[in-house]
Design a protein around this motif. Structure first.
Motif, PDB file in Angstrom:
ATOM      1  N   MET A  47       0.821  -1.213   0.000  1.00  0.00           N
ATOM      2  CA  MET A  47       0.000   0.000   0.000  1.00  0.00           C
ATOM      3  C   MET A  47       0.857   1.266   0.000  1.00  0.00           C
ATOM      4  N   VAL A  48       1.984   1.235   0.695  1.00  0.00           N
ATOM      5  CA  VAL A  48       2.893   2.389   0.691  1.00  0.00           C
ATOM      6  C   VAL A  48       3.389   2.633  -0.732  1.00  0.00           C
ATOM      7  N   GLU A  49       3.794   1.574  -1.406  1.00  0.00           N
ATOM      8  CA  GLU A  49       4.268   1.733  -2.784  1.00  0.00           C
ATOM      9  C   GLU A  49       3.158   2.219  -3.706  1.00  0.00           C
ATOM     10  N   LEU A  50       1.941   1.725  -3.509  1.00  0.00           N
ATOM     11  CA  LEU A  50       0.826   2.173  -4.342  1.00  0.00           C
ATOM     12  C   LEU A  50       0.505   3.642  -4.094  1.00  0.00           C
ATOM     13  N   ARG A  51       0.580   4.079  -2.853  1.00  0.00           N
ATOM     14  CA  ARG A  51       0.339   5.498  -2.552  1.00  0.00           C
ATOM     15  C   ARG A  51       1.419   6.374  -3.182  1.00  0.00           C
ATOM     16  N   ARG A  52       2.654   5.913  -3.125  1.00  0.00           N
ATOM     17  CA  ARG A  52       3.748   6.672  -3.750  1.00  0.00           C
ATOM     18  C   ARG A  52       3.579   6.715  -5.264  1.00  0.00           C
ATOM     19  N   ALA A  53       3.105   5.627  -5.834  1.00  0.00           N
ATOM     20  CA  ALA A  53       2.842   5.601  -7.277  1.00  0.00           C
ATOM     21  C   ALA A  53       1.749   6.605  -7.630  1.00  0.00           C
ATOM     22  N   ALA A  54       0.729   6.704  -6.792  1.00  0.00           N
ATOM     23  CA  ALA A  54      -0.348   7.672  -7.022  1.00  0.00           C
ATOM     24  C   ALA A  54       0.182   9.099  -6.945  1.00  0.00           C
ATOM     25  N   GLN A  55       1.063   9.349  -5.983  1.00  0.00           N
ATOM     26  CA  GLN A  55       1.655  10.683  -5.860  1.00  0.00           C
ATOM     27  C   GLN A  55       2.510  11.008  -7.086  1.00  0.00           C
ATOM     28  N   GLU A  56       3.282  10.031  -7.543  1.00  0.00           N
ATOM     29  CA  GLU A  56       4.148  10.230  -8.703  1.00  0.00           C
ATOM     30  C   GLU A  56       3.332  10.485  -9.968  1.00  0.00           C
ATOM     31  N   ALA A  57       2.231   9.743 -10.132  1.00  0.00           N
ATOM     32  CA  ALA A  57       1.414   9.871 -11.333  1.00  0.00           C
ATOM     33  C   ALA A  57       0.579  11.138 -11.340  1.00  0.00           C
ATOM     34  N   GLY A  58       0.255  11.652 -10.158  1.00  0.00           N
ATOM     35  CA  GLY A  58      -0.589  12.840 -10.093  1.00  0.00           C
ATOM     36  C   GLY A  58      -1.950  12.564 -10.708  1.00  0.00           C
ATOM     37  N   PRO A  59      -2.469  13.492 -11.508  1.00  0.00           N
ATOM     38  CA  PRO A  59      -3.801  13.299 -12.092  1.00  0.00           C
ATOM     39  C   PRO A  59      -3.813  12.374 -13.316  1.00  0.00           C
ATOM     40  N   ASP A  60      -2.659  11.920 -13.760  1.00  0.00           N
ATOM     41  CA  ASP A  60      -2.554  11.063 -14.943  1.00  0.00           C
ATOM     42  C   ASP A  60      -2.959   9.622 -14.592  1.00  0.00           C
ATOM     43  N   THR A  61      -4.213   9.279 -14.878  1.00  0.00           N
ATOM     44  CA  THR A  61      -4.727   7.963 -14.494  1.00  0.00           C
ATOM     45  C   THR A  61      -4.093   6.824 -15.298  1.00  0.00           C
ATOM     46  N   VAL A  62      -3.728   7.094 -16.542  1.00  0.00           N
ATOM     47  CA  VAL A  62      -3.078   6.066 -17.353  1.00  0.00           C
ATOM     48  C   VAL A  62      -1.708   5.741 -16.756  1.00  0.00           C
ATOM     49  N   ARG A  63      -0.979   6.767 -16.369  1.00  0.00           N
ATOM     50  CA  ARG A  63       0.343   6.563 -15.747  1.00  0.00           C
ATOM     51  C   ARG A  63       0.187   5.812 -14.416  1.00  0.00           C
ATOM     52  N   PHE A  64      -0.812   6.207 -13.624  1.00  0.00           N
ATOM     53  CA  PHE A  64      -1.009   5.522 -12.345  1.00  0.00           C
ATOM     54  C   PHE A  64      -1.319   4.046 -12.564  1.00  0.00           C
ATOM     55  N   GLU A  65      -2.183   3.739 -13.527  1.00  0.00           N
ATOM     56  CA  GLU A  65      -2.526   2.332 -13.783  1.00  0.00           C
ATOM     57  C   GLU A  65      -1.278   1.531 -14.156  1.00  0.00           C
ATOM     58  N   ALA A  66      -0.402   2.116 -14.955  1.00  0.00           N
ATOM     59  CA  ALA A  66       0.842   1.425 -15.331  1.00  0.00           C
ATOM     60  C   ALA A  66       1.728   1.222 -14.106  1.00  0.00           C
ATOM     61  N   LEU A  67       1.860   2.256 -13.276  1.00  0.00           N
ATOM     62  CA  LEU A  67       2.668   2.143 -12.056  1.00  0.00           C
ATOM     63  C   LEU A  67       2.057   1.132 -11.086  1.00  0.00           C
ATOM     64  N   ARG A  68       0.749   1.138 -10.989  1.00  0.00           N
ATOM     65  CA  ARG A  68       0.047   0.215 -10.094  1.00  0.00           C
ATOM     66  C   ARG A  68       0.313  -1.231 -10.507  1.00  0.00           C
ATOM     67  N   GLN A  69       0.171  -1.504 -11.797  1.00  0.00           N
ATOM     68  CA  GLN A  69       0.434  -2.864 -12.295  1.00  0.00           C
ATOM     69  C   GLN A  69       1.884  -3.272 -12.044  1.00  0.00           C
ATOM     70  N   GLU A  70       2.788  -2.319 -12.194  1.00  0.00           N
ATOM     71  CA  GLU A  70       4.211  -2.569 -11.950  1.00  0.00           C
ATOM     72  C   GLU A  70       4.458  -2.950 -10.481  1.00  0.00           C
ATOM     73  N   VAL A  71       3.862  -2.179  -9.578  1.00  0.00           N
ATOM     74  CA  VAL A  71       4.025  -2.441  -8.135  1.00  0.00           C
ATOM     75  C   VAL A  71       3.458  -3.817  -7.777  1.00  0.00           C
ATOM     76  N   LEU A  72       2.246  -4.097  -8.230  1.00  0.00           N
ATOM     77  CA  LEU A  72       1.614  -5.373  -7.899  1.00  0.00           C
ATOM     78  C   LEU A  72       2.421  -6.551  -8.459  1.00  0.00           C
ATOM     79  N   ALA A  73       2.915  -6.413  -9.689  1.00  0.00           N
ATOM     80  CA  ALA A  73       3.712  -7.488 -10.291  1.00  0.00           C
ATOM     81  C   ALA A  73       5.026  -7.687  -9.543  1.00  0.00           C
ATOM     82  N   ARG A  74       5.695  -6.584  -9.212  1.00  0.00           N
ATOM     83  CA  ARG A  74       6.973  -6.673  -8.503  1.00  0.00           C
ATOM     84  C   ARG A  74       6.810  -7.329  -7.130  1.00  0.00           C
TER      85      ARG A  74
END
Length: 116
Positions: A47-74
């Protein structure tokens, strides 16, 4: 021979059979639920990594979805496992509040990290 007969008589007792069966069932169920679910640490770290991914992506939902998938896979974690952790009947609201407090604490920068 006599000890064998006493052991055999114990196993013939229907209450003893049911007690053993129930004890084995409870042990098996407990081991299964612990073995398949996320640990508290896995949940918090993910959850910490997902929150950081959300902060990094900002309002860009496509970027967040890519970061989210990356975190979950890792981390080898699925969205269903995260949901199951939160919805588990084994946890009460106090425990969940402590878990979310831990997530928040890890997201708050310390003085050494450049925080206040």
């Amino acid at each position: 021979m006599r000890a064998l007969s006493a052991r055999a008589r114990t196993c013939e007792n229907p209450w003893m059979k049911w007690t053993i069966a129930i004890a084995l069932l409870l042990c098996a169920c407990g081991a299964e639920s612990r073995g398949r679910g996320l640990t508290e640490e896995q949940f918090i770290a993910t959850m910490v990594e997902l929150r950081r991914a959300a902060q990094e992506a900002g309002p860009d939902t496509v970027r967040f979805e890519a970061l989210r998938q990356e975190v979950l896979a890792r981390r080898g974690v699925s969205e269903a496992e995260l949901r199951a952790f939160v919805e588990s009947p084994e946890r009460d609201l106090r425990e969940l509040a402590e878990v979310w407090d831990s997530v928040g604490a890890r997201l708050t920068p310390t003085a050494e990290e450049g925080g206040r």
